[in-house]
Design a protein around this motif. Structure first.
Motif, PDB file in Angstrom:
ATOM      1  N   MET A   1       9.595 -19.426  -7.629  1.00 47.06           N
ATOM      2  CA  MET A   1      10.285 -18.145  -7.483  1.00 47.06           C
ATOM      3  C   MET A   1       9.870 -17.211  -8.599  1.00 47.06           C
ATOM      4  O   MET A   1       9.778 -17.611  -9.757  1.00 47.06           O
ATOM      5  N   THR A   2       9.593 -15.965  -8.243  1.00 41.55           N
ATOM      6  CA  THR A   2       9.202 -14.931  -9.189  1.00 41.55           C
ATOM      7  C   THR A   2      10.287 -13.868  -9.249  1.00 41.55           C
ATOM      8  O   THR A   2      10.873 -13.514  -8.227  1.00 41.55           O
ATOM      9  N   ASN A   3      10.558 -13.368 -10.447  1.00 42.18           N
ATOM     10  CA  ASN A   3      11.493 -12.254 -10.607  1.00 42.18           C
ATOM     11  C   ASN A   3      10.732 -10.952 -10.364  1.00 42.18           C
ATOM     12  O   ASN A   3       9.803 -10.622 -11.103  1.00 42.18           O
ATOM     13  N   ILE A   4      11.121 -10.226  -9.326  1.00 43.93           N
ATOM     14  CA  ILE A   4      10.418  -9.016  -8.913  1.00 43.93           C
ATOM     15  C   ILE A   4      11.365  -7.827  -8.952  1.00 43.93           C
ATOM     16  O   ILE A   4      12.464  -7.888  -8.412  1.00 43.93           O
ATOM     17  N   ALA A   5      10.921  -6.756  -9.594  1.00 45.63           N
ATOM     18  CA  ALA A   5      11.617  -5.475  -9.510  1.00 45.63           C
ATOM     19  C   ALA A   5      10.873  -4.628  -8.491  1.00 45.63           C
ATOM     20  O   ALA A   5       9.649  -4.485  -8.579  1.00 45.63           O
ATOM     21  N   PHE A   6      11.597  -4.085  -7.515  1.00 46.24           N
ATOM     22  CA  PHE A   6      10.951  -3.262  -6.491  1.00 46.24           C
ATOM     23  C   PHE A   6      11.549  -1.865  -6.568  1.00 46.24           C
ATOM     24  O   PHE A   6      12.734  -1.674  -6.288  1.00 46.24           O
ATOM     25  N   ILE A   7      10.696  -0.888  -6.924  1.00 43.08           N
ATOM     26  CA  ILE A   7      11.143   0.495  -7.109  1.00 43.08           C
ATOM     27  C   ILE A   7      10.667   1.322  -5.926  1.00 43.08           C
ATOM     28  O   ILE A   7       9.465   1.484  -5.698  1.00 43.08           O
ATOM     29  N   GLY A   8      11.621   1.832  -5.145  1.00 43.93           N
ATOM     30  CA  GLY A   8      11.291   2.623  -3.968  1.00 43.93           C
ATOM     31  C   GLY A   8      11.497   1.820  -2.704  1.00 43.93           C
ATOM     32  O   GLY A   8      10.652   1.015  -2.323  1.00 43.93           O
ATOM     33  N   LEU A   9      12.628   2.029  -2.035  1.00 42.69           N
ATOM     34  CA  LEU A   9      13.024   1.194  -0.900  1.00 42.69           C
ATOM     35  C   LEU A   9      13.175   2.022   0.375  1.00 42.69           C
ATOM     36  O   LEU A   9      14.136   1.886   1.110  1.00 42.69           O
ATOM     37  N   VAL A  60       7.146  -9.295 -12.210  1.00 42.35           N
ATOM     38  CA  VAL A  60       6.338  -8.372 -11.413  1.00 42.35           C
ATOM     39  C   VAL A  60       7.164  -7.131 -11.127  1.00 42.35           C
ATOM     40  O   VAL A  60       8.338  -7.238 -10.765  1.00 42.35           O
ATOM     41  N   VAL A  61       6.555  -5.972 -11.305  1.00 44.07           N
ATOM     42  CA  VAL A  61       7.182  -4.708 -10.913  1.00 44.07           C
ATOM     43  C   VAL A  61       6.355  -4.121  -9.785  1.00 44.07           C
ATOM     44  O   VAL A  61       5.148  -3.918  -9.928  1.00 44.07           O
ATOM     45  N   ALA A  62       6.994  -3.876  -8.645  1.00 40.38           N
ATOM     46  CA  ALA A  62       6.339  -3.249  -7.500  1.00 40.38           C
ATOM     47  C   ALA A  62       6.883  -1.842  -7.323  1.00 40.38           C
ATOM     48  O   ALA A  62       8.091  -1.619  -7.468  1.00 40.38           O
ATOM     49  N   VAL A  63       5.998  -0.909  -7.034  1.00 43.23           N
ATOM     50  CA  VAL A  63       6.380   0.494  -6.880  1.00 43.23           C
ATOM     51  C   VAL A  63       5.882   0.992  -5.533  1.00 43.23           C
ATOM     52  O   VAL A  63       4.723   0.773  -5.166  1.00 43.23           O
ATOM     53  N   MET A  64       6.768   1.679  -4.790  1.00 41.93           N
ATOM     54  CA  MET A  64       6.378   2.293  -3.522  1.00 41.93           C
ATOM     55  C   MET A  64       7.121   3.616  -3.386  1.00 41.93           C
ATOM     56  O   MET A  64       8.239   3.675  -2.870  1.00 41.93           O
ATOM     57  N   HIS A  84      10.278  -0.134 -20.569  1.00 44.57           N
ATOM     58  CA  HIS A  84      11.223  -1.250 -20.482  1.00 44.57           C
ATOM     59  C   HIS A  84      10.634  -2.577 -20.017  1.00 44.57           C
ATOM     60  O   HIS A  84      11.271  -3.623 -20.194  1.00 44.57           O
ATOM     61  N   ALA A  85       9.448  -2.569 -19.400  1.00 43.55           N
ATOM     62  CA  ALA A  85       8.866  -3.823 -18.922  1.00 43.55           C
ATOM     63  C   ALA A  85       8.330  -4.651 -20.084  1.00 43.55           C
ATOM     64  O   ALA A  85       7.877  -4.111 -21.097  1.00 43.55           O
ATOM     65  N   ARG A  86       8.388  -5.958 -19.939  1.00 44.92           N
ATOM     66  CA  ARG A  86       7.899  -6.854 -20.979  1.00 44.92           C
ATOM     67  C   ARG A  86       6.380  -6.935 -20.943  1.00 44.92           C
ATOM     68  O   ARG A  86       5.769  -6.879 -19.865  1.00 44.92           O
ATOM     69  N   PRO A  87       5.722  -7.095 -22.099  1.00 41.27           N
ATOM     70  CA  PRO A  87       4.269  -7.312 -22.095  1.00 41.27           C
ATOM     71  C   PRO A  87       3.900  -8.495 -21.201  1.00 41.27           C
ATOM     72  O   PRO A  87       4.611  -9.497 -21.156  1.00 41.27           O
ATOM     73  N   GLY A  88       2.804  -8.345 -20.487  1.00 35.80           N
ATOM     74  CA  GLY A  88       2.364  -9.389 -19.571  1.00 35.80           C
ATOM     75  C   GLY A  88       2.840  -9.195 -18.144  1.00 35.80           C
ATOM     76  O   GLY A  88       2.380  -9.900 -17.240  1.00 35.80           O
ATOM     77  N   THR A  89       3.751  -8.243 -17.937  1.00 33.75           N
ATOM     78  CA  THR A  89       4.267  -7.997 -16.591  1.00 33.75           C
ATOM     79  C   THR A  89       3.178  -7.422 -15.686  1.00 33.75           C
ATOM     80  O   THR A  89       2.425  -6.532 -16.087  1.00 33.75           O
ATOM     81  N   LEU A  90       3.097  -7.950 -14.470  1.00 34.13           N
ATOM     82  CA  LEU A  90       2.235  -7.356 -13.458  1.00 34.13           C
ATOM     83  C   LEU A  90       2.913  -6.111 -12.903  1.00 34.13           C
ATOM     84  O   LEU A  90       4.086  -6.158 -12.516  1.00 34.13           O
ATOM     85  N   VAL A  91       2.200  -4.998 -12.872  1.00 33.12           N
ATOM     86  CA  VAL A  91       2.732  -3.747 -12.336  1.00 33.12           C
ATOM     87  C   VAL A  91       1.883  -3.365 -11.129  1.00 33.12           C
ATOM     88  O   VAL A  91       0.718  -2.973 -11.276  1.00 33.12           O
ATOM     89  N   ILE A  92       2.452  -3.509  -9.945  1.00 35.17           N
ATOM     90  CA  ILE A  92       1.727  -3.278  -8.696  1.00 35.17           C
ATOM     91  C   ILE A  92       2.210  -1.973  -8.080  1.00 35.17           C
ATOM     92  O   ILE A  92       3.373  -1.860  -7.690  1.00 35.17           O
ATOM     93  N   ASP A  93       1.312  -1.009  -7.983  1.00 32.88           N
ATOM     94  CA  ASP A  93       1.666   0.260  -7.371  1.00 32.88           C
ATOM     95  C   ASP A  93       1.159   0.270  -5.931  1.00 32.88           C
ATOM     96  O   ASP A  93      -0.036   0.405  -5.682  1.00 32.88           O
TER      97      ASP A  93
END
Length: 291
Positions: A1-9, A60-64, A84-93
């Motif tokens: 399981m991965t902790n994912i933030a999803f911005i834009g729903l 992981v931070v996902a943006v849409m 605010h994101a921690r170093p090493g976080t994947l940021v997927i736009d």
């Protein structure tokens, strides 16, 4: 399981976030309109009250979100992901924005120890709902490999196309091809109807030959019924064709058909069709034909 933030729903991000929950990930969503977090919460995800809250514990931070200024605000704004994101976080736009803005933001992200990927998608609302999106990804190969399990949940065709910005460049090309196909299909429908042909039958046989395409398969029913509920809005395709023409000028190449469909899309927007599906380019052909 991965902790994912999803911005834009919205139309696209909402179903994508739900798929990630159903795949077993812990998803926290944020949207400027809080009501749009409801499907995610009902699926087992959580809603955040701010970008900062959403990304605090994310791997992981996902943006849409819709456009370049929106992505810049979400990522580099005062209360954004970069703060605010921690170093090493994947940021997927997953958004579709200008390639030059993507490169600029990717450079900023790497300076902060983040791992940026531009991953615009094609497939519209149906592709997001059915998890069959095509995803064109720009960024470091190692980061693409790390994010591949996320992409495979929401997409069917996933390809690493080059460094940061390459995904957005490929998406711009995609939008050029799609717009040209929709315009050609719209003209064919009006042409067939003007001659009294059984248009549904005509499109069926055209779809079985060289004229066949995914655009014909997915958009003919909307054109035949004049039902233009948005799967992908004209106002967004107008934005994307602006990206195409600007990037073409920057590269010193000519896209004459791209310029034409960009103007036709702009005309549809000016005539009040911006909130309709891009298959409503048909209405522009009808207006020009006096029909």
């Amino acid at each position: 399981m991965t902790n994912i933030a999803f911005i834009g729903l919205g139309i696209m991000g909402g179903p994508m976030a739900v798929h990630l929950v159903k795949a077993g990930h812990d998803v926290v969503g944020y949207n400027r309109t809080p009501a749009k977090t409801r499907p995610l919460v009902e699926a087992g995800g959580r809603a955040a009250g701010s970008v900062a809250e959403a990304v605090a514990d994310a791997d992981v931070v996902a943006v849409m979100v819709p456009d370049s200024p929106d992505v810049r605000d979400v990522l580099a704004g005062e209360d954004g992901v970069f703060a605010h994101a921690r170093p090493g976080t994947l940021v997927i736009d997953f958004s579709s924005i200008r390639p030059d803005v993507t490169v600029e933001l990717a450079d900023q992200a790497r300076e902060l120890g983040l791992r940026p990927l531009d991953a615009p998608v094609s497939g519209g609302e149906a592709g997001a709902r059915d998890a069959t999106l095509s995803i064109m990804v720009g960024g470091e190969a190692a980061d693409f490999a790390a994010a591949r399990p996320i992409f495979d949940v929401v997409g069917r065709t996933v390809v690493h196309v080059g460094p940061s910005g390459a995904g957005q460049t490929v998406k711009a090309a995609n939008q050029l091809v799609v717009a040209a196909n929709i315009q050609a299909l719209a003209e064919a429908v009006v042409f067939l109807e003007a001659h009294g042909v059984d248009t549904a039958a005509a499109l069926q046989v055209l779809g079985g030959g060289l004229a066949g395409s995914k655009v014909l398969d997915q958009k003919r029913d909307a054109m035949l019924s004049r039902s233009f509920d948005p799967g992908f809005r004209i106002e967004l395709h107008h934005k994307d064709l602006g990206i195409v023409t600007a990037a073409a000028r920057e590269a010193g190449v000519v896209v004459p058909l791209g310029a034409l469909v960009a103007q036709l899309m702009a005309a549809a927007l000016a005539n009040g069709d911006g909130g309709l599906d891009h298959s409503a380019l048909l209405r522009g052909v009808e207006r020009l034909s006096g029909r």
